[in-house]
Design a protein around this motif. Structure first.
Motif, PDB file in Angstrom:
ATOM      1  N   ASP A 599      -0.972  -5.399  41.538  1.00  0.00           N
ATOM      2  CA  ASP A 599      -2.251  -4.679  41.430  1.00  0.00           C
ATOM      3  C   ASP A 599      -2.046  -3.242  40.963  1.00  0.00           C
ATOM      4  OD1 ASP A 599      -3.687  -6.893  42.364  1.00  0.00           O
ATOM      5  OD2 ASP A 599      -3.290  -6.342  44.451  1.00  0.00           O
ATOM      6  N   LEU A 600      -0.851  -2.693  41.236  1.00  0.00           N
ATOM      7  CA  LEU A 600      -0.610  -1.277  40.959  1.00  0.00           C
ATOM      8  C   LEU A 600       0.113  -1.044  39.635  1.00  0.00           C
ATOM      9  CD1 LEU A 600       0.432  -0.177  44.553  1.00  0.00           C
ATOM     10  CD2 LEU A 600      -1.739   0.250  43.399  1.00  0.00           C
ATOM     11  N   ARG A 601       0.104  -2.029  38.737  1.00  0.00           N
ATOM     12  CA  ARG A 601       0.776  -1.870  37.444  1.00  0.00           C
ATOM     13  C   ARG A 601      -0.164  -1.413  36.342  1.00  0.00           C
ATOM     14  NH1 ARG A 601       4.470  -7.364  37.908  1.00  0.00           N
ATOM     15  NH2 ARG A 601       5.938  -6.538  39.470  1.00  0.00           N
ATOM     16  N   SER A 602      -1.461  -1.383  36.629  1.00  0.00           N
ATOM     17  CA  SER A 602      -2.410  -0.905  35.619  1.00  0.00           C
ATOM     18  C   SER A 602      -3.624  -0.298  36.317  1.00  0.00           C
ATOM     19  CB  SER A 602      -2.861  -2.057  34.708  1.00  0.00           C
ATOM     20  OG  SER A 602      -3.700  -2.948  35.407  1.00  0.00           O
ATOM     21  N   ASN A 603      -4.436   0.389  35.541  1.00  0.00           N
ATOM     22  CA  ASN A 603      -5.635   1.042  36.083  1.00  0.00           C
ATOM     23  C   ASN A 603      -6.783   0.077  36.329  1.00  0.00           C
ATOM     24  OD1 ASN A 603      -4.859   3.780  36.337  1.00  0.00           O
ATOM     25  ND2 ASN A 603      -4.963   4.008  34.114  1.00  0.00           N
ATOM     26  N   ASP A 604      -6.546  -1.213  36.102  1.00  0.00           N
ATOM     27  CA  ASP A 604      -7.619  -2.198  36.316  1.00  0.00           C
ATOM     28  C   ASP A 604      -8.095  -2.175  37.767  1.00  0.00           C
ATOM     29  OD1 ASP A 604      -7.383  -2.900  33.692  1.00  0.00           O
ATOM     30  OD2 ASP A 604      -6.278  -4.768  34.059  1.00  0.00           O
ATOM     31  N   ILE A 605      -7.176  -1.920  38.704  1.00  0.00           N
ATOM     32  CA  ILE A 605      -7.553  -1.929  40.113  1.00  0.00           C
ATOM     33  C   ILE A 605      -8.571  -0.832  40.414  1.00  0.00           C
ATOM     34  CG2 ILE A 605      -5.628  -0.427  40.761  1.00  0.00           C
ATOM     35  CD1 ILE A 605      -7.139  -3.364  42.789  1.00  0.00           C
ATOM     36  N   VAL A 606      -8.498   0.280  39.691  1.00  0.00           N
ATOM     37  CA  VAL A 606      -9.465   1.370  39.896  1.00  0.00           C
ATOM     38  C   VAL A 606     -10.867   0.886  39.527  1.00  0.00           C
ATOM     39  CG1 VAL A 606     -10.103   3.718  39.236  1.00  0.00           C
ATOM     40  CG2 VAL A 606      -7.678   3.090  39.472  1.00  0.00           C
ATOM     41  N   THR A 628       2.317  -1.446  50.445  1.00  0.00           N
ATOM     42  CA  THR A 628       3.612  -1.522  51.114  1.00  0.00           C
ATOM     43  C   THR A 628       4.640  -0.723  50.319  1.00  0.00           C
ATOM     44  OG1 THR A 628       4.222  -3.521  49.919  1.00  0.00           O
ATOM     45  CG2 THR A 628       3.083  -3.807  52.025  1.00  0.00           C
ATOM     46  N   GLU A 629       5.750  -0.415  50.984  1.00  0.00           N
ATOM     47  CA  GLU A 629       6.782   0.361  50.299  1.00  0.00           C
ATOM     48  C   GLU A 629       7.389  -0.406  49.134  1.00  0.00           C
ATOM     49  OE1 GLU A 629       9.535   2.556  52.839  1.00  0.00           O
ATOM     50  OE2 GLU A 629       8.293   1.928  54.519  1.00  0.00           O
ATOM     51  N   SER A 630       7.377  -1.745  49.180  1.00  0.00           N
ATOM     52  CA  SER A 630       7.911  -2.531  48.061  1.00  0.00           C
ATOM     53  C   SER A 630       7.065  -2.337  46.805  1.00  0.00           C
ATOM     54  CB  SER A 630       7.964  -4.012  48.438  1.00  0.00           C
ATOM     55  OG  SER A 630       6.656  -4.491  48.738  1.00  0.00           O
ATOM     56  N   CYS A 631       5.774  -2.026  46.989  1.00  0.00           N
ATOM     57  CA  CYS A 631       4.903  -1.766  45.842  1.00  0.00           C
ATOM     58  C   CYS A 631       5.278  -0.466  45.141  1.00  0.00           C
ATOM     59  CB  CYS A 631       3.434  -1.687  46.273  1.00  0.00           C
ATOM     60  SG  CYS A 631       2.794  -3.196  46.996  1.00  0.00           S
ATOM     61  N   LEU A 632       5.929   0.426  45.867  1.00  0.00           N
ATOM     62  CA  LEU A 632       6.207   1.754  45.331  1.00  0.00           C
ATOM     63  C   LEU A 632       7.534   1.831  44.590  1.00  0.00           C
ATOM     64  CD1 LEU A 632       5.162   3.734  48.529  1.00  0.00           C
ATOM     65  CD2 LEU A 632       3.719   3.062  46.605  1.00  0.00           C
ATOM     66  N   MET A 636       7.094   4.278  39.599  1.00  0.00           N
ATOM     67  CA  MET A 636       6.603   5.229  40.590  1.00  0.00           C
ATOM     68  C   MET A 636       5.508   6.137  40.015  1.00  0.00           C
ATOM     69  SD  MET A 636       7.055   6.147  43.710  1.00  0.00           S
ATOM     70  CE  MET A 636       6.965   7.511  44.870  1.00  0.00           C
ATOM     71  N   ALA A 637       5.696   6.591  38.775  1.00  0.00           N
ATOM     72  CA  ALA A 637       4.719   7.511  38.180  1.00  0.00           C
ATOM     73  C   ALA A 637       3.372   6.830  38.015  1.00  0.00           C
ATOM     74  CB  ALA A 637       5.233   8.015  36.831  1.00  0.00           C
ATOM     75  N   THR A 638       3.377   5.553  37.585  1.00  0.00           N
ATOM     76  CA  THR A 638       2.119   4.821  37.400  1.00  0.00           C
ATOM     77  C   THR A 638       1.408   4.626  38.734  1.00  0.00           C
ATOM     78  OG1 THR A 638       3.051   3.667  35.492  1.00  0.00           O
ATOM     79  CG2 THR A 638       1.118   2.673  36.530  1.00  0.00           C
ATOM     80  N   VAL A 639       2.173   4.249  39.763  1.00  0.00           N
ATOM     81  CA  VAL A 639       1.588   4.037  41.096  1.00  0.00           C
ATOM     82  C   VAL A 639       0.983   5.334  41.622  1.00  0.00           C
ATOM     83  CG1 VAL A 639       2.113   3.441  43.485  1.00  0.00           C
ATOM     84  CG2 VAL A 639       3.141   2.136  41.611  1.00  0.00           C
ATOM     85  N   ARG A 640       1.703   6.437  41.461  1.00  0.00           N
ATOM     86  CA  ARG A 640       1.194   7.723  41.941  1.00  0.00           C
ATOM     87  C   ARG A 640      -0.129   8.069  41.256  1.00  0.00           C
ATOM     88  NH1 ARG A 640       5.027  10.648  40.338  1.00  0.00           N
ATOM     89  NH2 ARG A 640       6.312  10.631  42.233  1.00  0.00           N
ATOM     90  N   SER A 641      -0.214   7.834  39.951  1.00  0.00           N
ATOM     91  CA  SER A 641      -1.430   8.150  39.202  1.00  0.00           C
ATOM     92  C   SER A 641      -2.608   7.290  39.666  1.00  0.00           C
ATOM     93  CB  SER A 641      -1.183   7.943  37.705  1.00  0.00           C
ATOM     94  OG  SER A 641      -2.369   8.123  36.970  1.00  0.00           O
ATOM     95  N   ILE A 642      -2.363   6.000  39.876  1.00  0.00           N
ATOM     96  CA  ILE A 642      -3.448   5.093  40.302  1.00  0.00           C
ATOM     97  C   ILE A 642      -3.948   5.477  41.698  1.00  0.00           C
ATOM     98  CG2 ILE A 642      -3.956   2.705  40.949  1.00  0.00           C
ATOM     99  CD1 ILE A 642      -2.035   1.834  38.710  1.00  0.00           C
TER     100      ILE A 642
END
Length: 767
Positions: A599-606, A628-632, A636-642
């Motif tokens: 879910d955290l690989r693109s801005n679609d979740i937003v 979860t920490e495994s998602c991070l 990392m930069a993409t996850v932080r932005s989302i």
């Protein structure tokens, strides 16, 4: 055909005609000797002194002509122009005409003045004999023929006419047709020779062109007669077969030439048997084309054609470059360009060849190895380093395999090995597992040291039962089983794996249908304040009830969804359902939804979250999203932005299962986090294990220092709850001590019940 004139013939032919005039000088010596001797005899017979003068004239003209001949010999004829050639022709004609004139004058003087029958006979006979020789010597110049004929005949005719003797006059007139006949004969000879010169020149040109074309061919050529002797050989053939003397090969036997003429070109100084047989088949006509390898660095392709008269034409070319290119292409088709190992298709071919070469039956094994966490290497160190790691793995695989095992690269980070078991060992499984264990270890790449493990799956079968279309399926099933058990393990294929695989595939199809149709359920586990007086939030938990198998545990169907790449569909369903259900709950109770790594690989979740909030009317502050920490770990930069975008909308961000991943503390500082949910593993045994309790206290202190809201998961006993409350370790409690997951209707009842209880307590307190 009209005789060619000097103005119409080609310059080189004109030069050849004029050159013929200056040739055959022996006849000139003979002629001048005969002429002088004849006139000496006439002088002695008649005592006419004019004949001595004519003898001197013969000698003088002869000397001048010889001098002219020597000048002609010394001249550079390659630079002659037509004017130069005409000038030399004129010189010759003057000399020849002078000689003829002396003969004509001598004959006319004998007829008109001397009137001695013997003198007349001798002079006329010599003159007529000279006229006959004119054709043979002077055919190359029409001027020479005409002037010499005229110079010889005209004085005789004039003298006969002036003698007033009727018969002499009549006979002298006969010299006219004689002269014309002589002229015609010379023209005929010249025309004939012209035709032959032209034809010869054309033939020479054709021969030169043929020779040039033959010797400049890119192909070698042999023409053999019916007895296998060489008729024609070109330069390229000599170059290709290392012959040094092209002209010496003609009429030599082809077999002898090949066997002894080019010994250094062949193995052991003679034709190998295979090459000799191929050549014999080509020459005999049983083979029209063949490729012959003469040595390691030379490949020649021969083609042969045989004519009805037995002549054989062999044409061949050096195809070494083509063969090398074909071999290179074949290598590229057969081998993996990165590791140099055989690819899957060629691996299957090699396995078939090894099995076909066996005389007996034995057990063989095929092992598939998968590099554990290889994606993490690519993501953290880059694909170049990842490729070099694969190369290092391939090298170790070759080293361990040796000559007894056949290694190959399947695809990506998967490798395969074939154990032919040629010695028919009974314990082949131990060899497979030993190689799997030996592959695990440290790999040094680009100043990086990687501890790499491999998940392995293998299948052992009879050599006669090998099926290319089955082995990988079975090995993959064993590999899948190994991954389910534990990374770095190795599993052997068992028949029940096939049934489990089919069942799992059916479960995947059913799950896909359930997600697409929205046939999932949402359960909610309430999160209470430590005193249990109020529900602060409820975690939404996905549930799936299979129509035949009943309830499927979340850890099974969520993992399957992640494998299939459809976990995003579950997330979309849960966010929409949670927002809609939470909007119906009383008070400010929030809802928490888990997000996966996908879910955290693109801005679609937003966009999905924004649409769910708009559709339900839920306030963004009442929606919590857990990661979860495994998602991070990835991107990392993409996850932080989302997460920053979601938090900017007022949504609360929580880290779930905190403390179970890597570098947990660094996430607290670098990510936009509001809530820390401490994993249940830190709560277990806190009432009996002081070290674990201190660890929990340390995590809480650190989180509170960062102004984070604290949720402790997995609180199951009253003792655990009492210790947590007494030490003021949690802002929110989640666990069975308060409630198990319940349907959304029950959440409403629990919230209302707690509200009534609090209202009653306040009422009693007031009273």
């Amino acid at each position: 055909m009209k005789p060619p004139s000097p103005d119409t013939v080609p310059t080189d032919v004109y030069l050849s005609f004029v050159s013929s005039l200056f040739g055959n000088r022996k006849t000139l010596f003979t002629g001048v000797a005969v002429h002088i001797l004849t006139y000496v005899v006439v002088f002695m017979s008649t005592r006419a002194s004019i004949y001595l003068v004519l003898c001197l004239a013969f000698a003088a003209v002869f000397v001048l002509r010889m001098y002219s001949f020597r000048l002609f010999d010394a001249a550079d004829k390659h630079n002659f122009t037509r004017a130069d050639i005409a000038s030399w022709e004129t010189r010759y004609v003057i000399g020849a005409a002078a000689t003829a004139s002396i003969l004509g004058v001598g004959s006319g003087y004998a007829i008109l003045i001397v009137q001695d029958p013997l003198a007349e006979f001798i002079c006329i006979a010599v003159t007529m004999a000279s006229m006959v020789s004119i054709v043979g010597r002077n055919y190359g110049s029409q001027k020479a023929i005409d002037l010499q004929t005229l110079a010889c005949c005209l004085p005789i005719i004039i003298a006969c006419l002036m003698s007033e003797q009727l018969y002499k006059a009549i006979v002298s007139i006969m010299l006219v047709p004689f002269g014309l006949t002589t002229r015609a004969m010379a023209n005929g000879v010249r025309e004939f020779l012209y035709k032959n010169v032209i034809a010869s020149r054309e033939i020479s040109q054709i021969a030169d062109r043929f020779d040039t074309a033959l010797n400049n061919m890119t192909h070698g050529l042999f023409m053999l007669d019916a007895h296998n002797r060489i008729l024609v050989v070109n330069r390229k053939a000599c170059e290709l077969l290392n012959f040094s003397h092209q002209e010496q090969l003609k009429d030599c036997e082809f077999d002898v030439v090949l066997r002894y003429g080019a010994r250094h070109a062949f193995i052991d100084g003679s034709l190998p048997g295979l090459i000799q047989r191929q050549m014999a088949q080509l020459v005999s006509g049983t083979l029209s084309r063949t490729l012959i390898q003469f040595n390691e660095d030379q490949f020649l392709e021969f083609s042969a054609s045989r004519r009805a008269d037995g002549v054989v034409i062999l044409i061949f070319e050096d195809v070494t470059v083509r063969i090398r290119a074909e071999r290179k292409i074949l290598h590229m088709v057969r081998y993996d360009p990165l590791t140099g190992l055989p690819n899957r298709e060629y691996f299957v071919e090699l396995v078939k060849e090894k099995l076909a070469a066996r005389s007996g039956e034995s057990q063989v094994s095929i092992l598939v190895l998968d590099v554990d966490d290889f994606k993490h290497v690519n993501d953290t160190k880059g694909h170049v380093t990842g490729d070099r790691l694969l190369v290092a793995i391939g090298e170790r695989l070759k080293q361990l395999a040796g000559s007894a095992v056949l290694p190959a690269r399947l695809v990506g980070d998967q490798f395969v090995l074939f154990f032919p078991n040629e010695s028919n060992e009974s314990d082949i499984d131990s060899r497979v597992r030993a190689l799997h264990a030996a592959m695990t270890g440290t790999y040094d790449v680009d100043d990086n040291s990687f501890r790499i493990s491999f998940s392995g799956g293998y299948v052992t079968m009879s050599s006669r039962e090998f099926r290319p279309e089955e082995w990988q399926i079975k090995a993959d099933l064993a590999l899948f089983d190994a991954k389910l058990r534990m990374k770095g393990s190795c599993s052997a294929f068992e028949q029940e794996m096939d049934a489990r695989y089919v069942e799992r595939q059916k479960l995947k199809d059913d799950l896909r249908e359930a997600v697409e149709a929205g046939n999932l359920l949402a359960m909610y586990q309430p999160m209470f304040t430590p005193d249990g007086a109020r529900i602060d939030c409820c975690e939404a938990l996905a549930r799936w009830t299979h129509p035949e198998k009943g309830s499927i545990p979340p850890n099974i169907f969520v993992q399957i969804a992640e494998e299939m790449g459809i976990v995003g569909g579950i997330t979309r369903f849960m966010i929409n359902r949670a927002c809609r259900d939470c909007a119906s709950w009383p008070g400010q109770v929030a809802v928490s939804v888990n997000l996966s790594a996908q879910d955290l690989r693109s801005n679609d979740i937003v966009h999905i979250v924004a649409e769910a909030l708009d559709a339900s009317g839920l306030e963004p502050t009442r929606l919590h999203l857990e990661v979860t920490e495994s998602c991070l770990m990835d991107e990392m930069a993409t996850v932080r932005s989302i997460l920053a975008d979601l938090r900017a909308k007022g949504i609360t961000i929580a880290i779930d299962d905190f403390g179970t991943g890597f570098s947990s503390l660094s996430y607290l500082d670098s990510l936009p986090v509001d809530v820390v949910k401490i994993d249940r593993s830190f709560v277990r045994d806190i009432t009996t294990d002081s070290r674990r309790f201190k660890l929990l206290c340390g995590i809480v202190d650190l989180s509170r220092a960062l102004s984070l809201h604290i949720v402790i998961e997995g609180v199951e006993t009253l003792e655990q709850l009492a210790l947590i409350v007494e030490s003021n370790l949690a802002d929110i409690i989640q666990g069975y001590v308060f409630s198990t997951p319940v349907p959304q209707e029950q959440v409403i009842g629990m919230v209302e019940s707690l509200a009534r209880r609090q209202s009653g307590l306040r009422h009693d307190h007031v009273a």
